[in-house]
Design an enzyme around this catalytic site. Sequence first.
Site, PDB file in Angstrom:
ATOM      1  N   ASP A   1       8.144   6.545  -9.978  1.00  0.00           N
ATOM      2  CA  ASP A   1       7.226   5.900  -9.043  1.00  0.00           C
ATOM      3  C   ASP A   1       7.374   6.488  -7.633  1.00  0.00           C
ATOM      4  O   ASP A   1       8.381   7.093  -7.285  1.00  0.00           O
ATOM      5  CB  ASP A   1       7.486   4.399  -9.018  1.00  0.00           C
ATOM      6  CG  ASP A   1       6.258   3.602  -8.592  1.00  0.00           C
ATOM      7  OD1 ASP A   1       5.206   4.221  -8.317  1.00  0.00           O
ATOM      8  OD2 ASP A   1       6.335   2.357  -8.557  1.00  0.00           O
TER       9      ASP A   1
ATOM     10  N   GLU B   1       5.198   9.975  -2.688  1.00  0.00           N
ATOM     11  CA  GLU B   1       4.127  10.465  -1.815  1.00  0.00           C
ATOM     12  C   GLU B   1       4.515  10.480  -0.335  1.00  0.00           C
ATOM     13  O   GLU B   1       3.728  10.914   0.501  1.00  0.00           O
ATOM     14  CB  GLU B   1       2.873   9.591  -1.964  1.00  0.00           C
ATOM     15  CG  GLU B   1       2.354   9.453  -3.375  1.00  0.00           C
ATOM     16  CD  GLU B   1       2.886   8.214  -4.089  1.00  0.00           C
ATOM     17  OE1 GLU B   1       2.428   7.933  -5.202  1.00  0.00           O
ATOM     18  OE2 GLU B   1       3.773   7.540  -3.512  1.00  0.00           O
TER      19      GLU B   1
ATOM     20  N   ASP C   1      -2.210   1.962  -8.272  1.00  0.00           N
ATOM     21  CA  ASP C   1      -2.304   0.505  -8.154  1.00  0.00           C
ATOM     22  C   ASP C   1      -3.752   0.060  -8.003  1.00  0.00           C
ATOM     23  O   ASP C   1      -4.237  -0.191  -6.890  1.00  0.00           O
ATOM     24  CB  ASP C   1      -1.473   0.026  -6.970  1.00  0.00           C
ATOM     25  CG  ASP C   1      -0.005   0.398  -7.118  1.00  0.00           C
ATOM     26  OD1 ASP C   1       0.417   0.678  -8.259  1.00  0.00           O
ATOM     27  OD2 ASP C   1       0.708   0.427  -6.110  1.00  0.00           O
TER      28      ASP C   1
END
Length: 797
Positions: free
Chosen positions: A479, A482, A543
């Site tokens: 996860d 970025e 998401d």
Amino acid sequence: MNIKHKLLIVLGTTASLCVQSQIPDQPGHPQYILNEPVDISGDFYDFTNTYYLADSLAAFDVDRGTGQLVYQRYENSTRLAFNNMMGVLRKVNANEFPGNEYTAAPVLPFSIEFVSPRTVRIRATSGLQTLRDEASLMLMNGRAPVDNSSWKVSTIKDGYQYSGVYGTVTIHLNPWHIEFRDKNGNFLTRTVHLNDLSSSAYIPQLPFSYVRRSSDYSRSFHAAFILSPDEKIFGCGESFTRLDKRGQKVVLWTDDANGVQNEAMYKPIPFFMSSRGYGMFMHTSSPVTCDFGKYFGNVNSLMIGDDELDLFVFLGEPKDILDEYTSLTGKAAMPPLWSFGLWMSRITYFSEEDGRQVAKLLRQNRIPSDVIHFDTGWFETDWQCDYKFAPSRFQDAAKMIADLKQEGFHISLWQLPYFVPKNSLFQEIIDKKLYVRDAKGNTPYEDATLDFSNPDAVAWYQGKIADLLKMGVGAIKVDFGEAAPYSGVYASGKTGFYEHNLYPLRYNKAVADITREITGENIIWARSTWAGSQRYPLHWGGDAECTDNAMQSELRGGLSLGLSGFSFWSHDIGGFIEKSPEDLYRRWLPFGMLTSHSRCHGAPPKEPWEYGTLFNDYFRKVVELKYKLMPYVYAQAKYCTEKGLPMVRALFVEYPEDPGAWTIENEYLFGSDLLVAPMFEEATGRDVYLPGGKWIDYFTGKVYSQGWHRIMTGEMPVILLVRDGSVIPHIDLAQSTMEMDWSKINLKVFSASTSEVSGFVCLPSDNILHKVSLVKSGNTYKLTKNTLQSCVAFRIL
């Protein structure tokens, strides 16, 4: 950016940058917040900068493909006409002193190389390059191959022409151009010279050039190419905006998009393809801004932060281009069979009891499933990643994993590469200098961000992951990734200007490599990417909001990512942000199950029994559909890994000769033989475009011809059609892929008018793709080609 409007200059240590905010600007008050996407386009219209326009070839060695390119020096100046102030380019002399030490018109290296019969490499520099031959993590094996033998060169009136089986590349000496044509002589594109821009006296549109910033003398390239009428552009990663990028400005900067309905991207990829029959890969990790005719309609402006240009151009149809691009940067590895089953998750299961209970209820409710995912809550402190199961809530994690594996469940675990100061591992990371540093050696943020360019950090991190994999964990959720610090100084010796976009690729690789080493399987579950990440499946769509529009945006993102070299992709079925409305969850579910990988995840509840008996029964039937289709799914997945194709596929990839196929972004091909049209709104039917020949409704058997049709849904809110002449392999239903009997496969024939039909089968035992062919004999079909007769009993339906 329009010179008529306000000019914004941001001075930085590496470059003068215009930062594009997700928060809309207020008049006179632009927003700048941490890790906003870096849009460098402003630097190419800045009045304080200097522009070097590619003009002519000073010399060229035709046999070696190397030469010297002359650049003329320009600056932006103002021009007033009828009370309207405009910016225009004006040629200028050198402004350096002593004048004899510097040139106004630099002569710099330029080269053309041939990688394959379909792939051409163009390189140019704006100054000294000390690391030019450095191995690249983006390229398969670190370097591009060279195949000059497949291209023949000849001298023409004003330059040279290289001819290959699939097209020509022509280099014009003065004015300098590189022009591409296909094998039939049709124009594809060419570089833009100042002489090509008749409106340049009025509009400051840059031709092929590089910029030198006044703030720090850093340089960046502007590769400008002609766009043709009706030309369409696709790719650039998992972009949630309209699928055709023509007329858009796309910022390629890895960003936590915080949803799927804005222009920011978790997965930017510096690659695109054109409907004209070519594609381009900008081989760089620097910030990139692509203006696909948004500012000036017939110019494709590739604004590349790098101070050298390394551009690969591919010739062919979409399938050819994807094959070439993924041969260069790597094709997806084949994930394990179990990963194609249902992943059941929520944010989050907190305990061993939670995991065992959801597994128990999945089996009690006869809902096929293969993965239980623990998200942020398996640590002692929620979100505080220390790679240890909370001892207060997991009595014996290893035994839980072993027990659930016997029941056909694999365990997936969440983690991230950022460590808050309260994390027990924080000080160790600081002491061992495993973090990304700022200019002084401290942490740029309050968190410590692992530096994956540091081999010691990778080894430390992989040790933590290895302990979990050795315990029996099946997959690691990779996860975030970025937010690598733009201002950071990395162990590679580079700053975030070059390392930020590369961070997801390093992160993906670190987890994929150790997973393969420990388990022998190719599987991660990642959110962020850069070019080359497709080698490490798989990635999910971030998401998503729990809305109809978000559902449709997810499909656009998945199609766009597939057009950027990624074979496998998933998304959070029903949306992530809040409890999924039942009607949305019901419509999203078949879309999710008819995707390569299928995960129910997000705000609780996600378990179908929490929505009542009717929904639970419906949920079971949809999941059963995918499990029965598993031989088709697995064979198509294998084919994708061999050809660089996406499982979720835009229609024009298979039907490039059908003009209508290039316009569709709300339906897709699932593999080569199934067409899926999701229901993005509550309705009993929808308009569907069918490319090519005839299509057959999977559920009803009704036959449709090419073109637009209003098609009604049945028990499942989805349109599912099969290409005429297809054989779709099925398998008897099982509660997990572990229980499937691959010695018995049902071949379901879909034929409206064809006497010969075919399909693919791939057995997990050997991972070899086998073609099965049948021919009509009376009222039935018989196998004519069967290389699996010794191990598979086929039943023809």
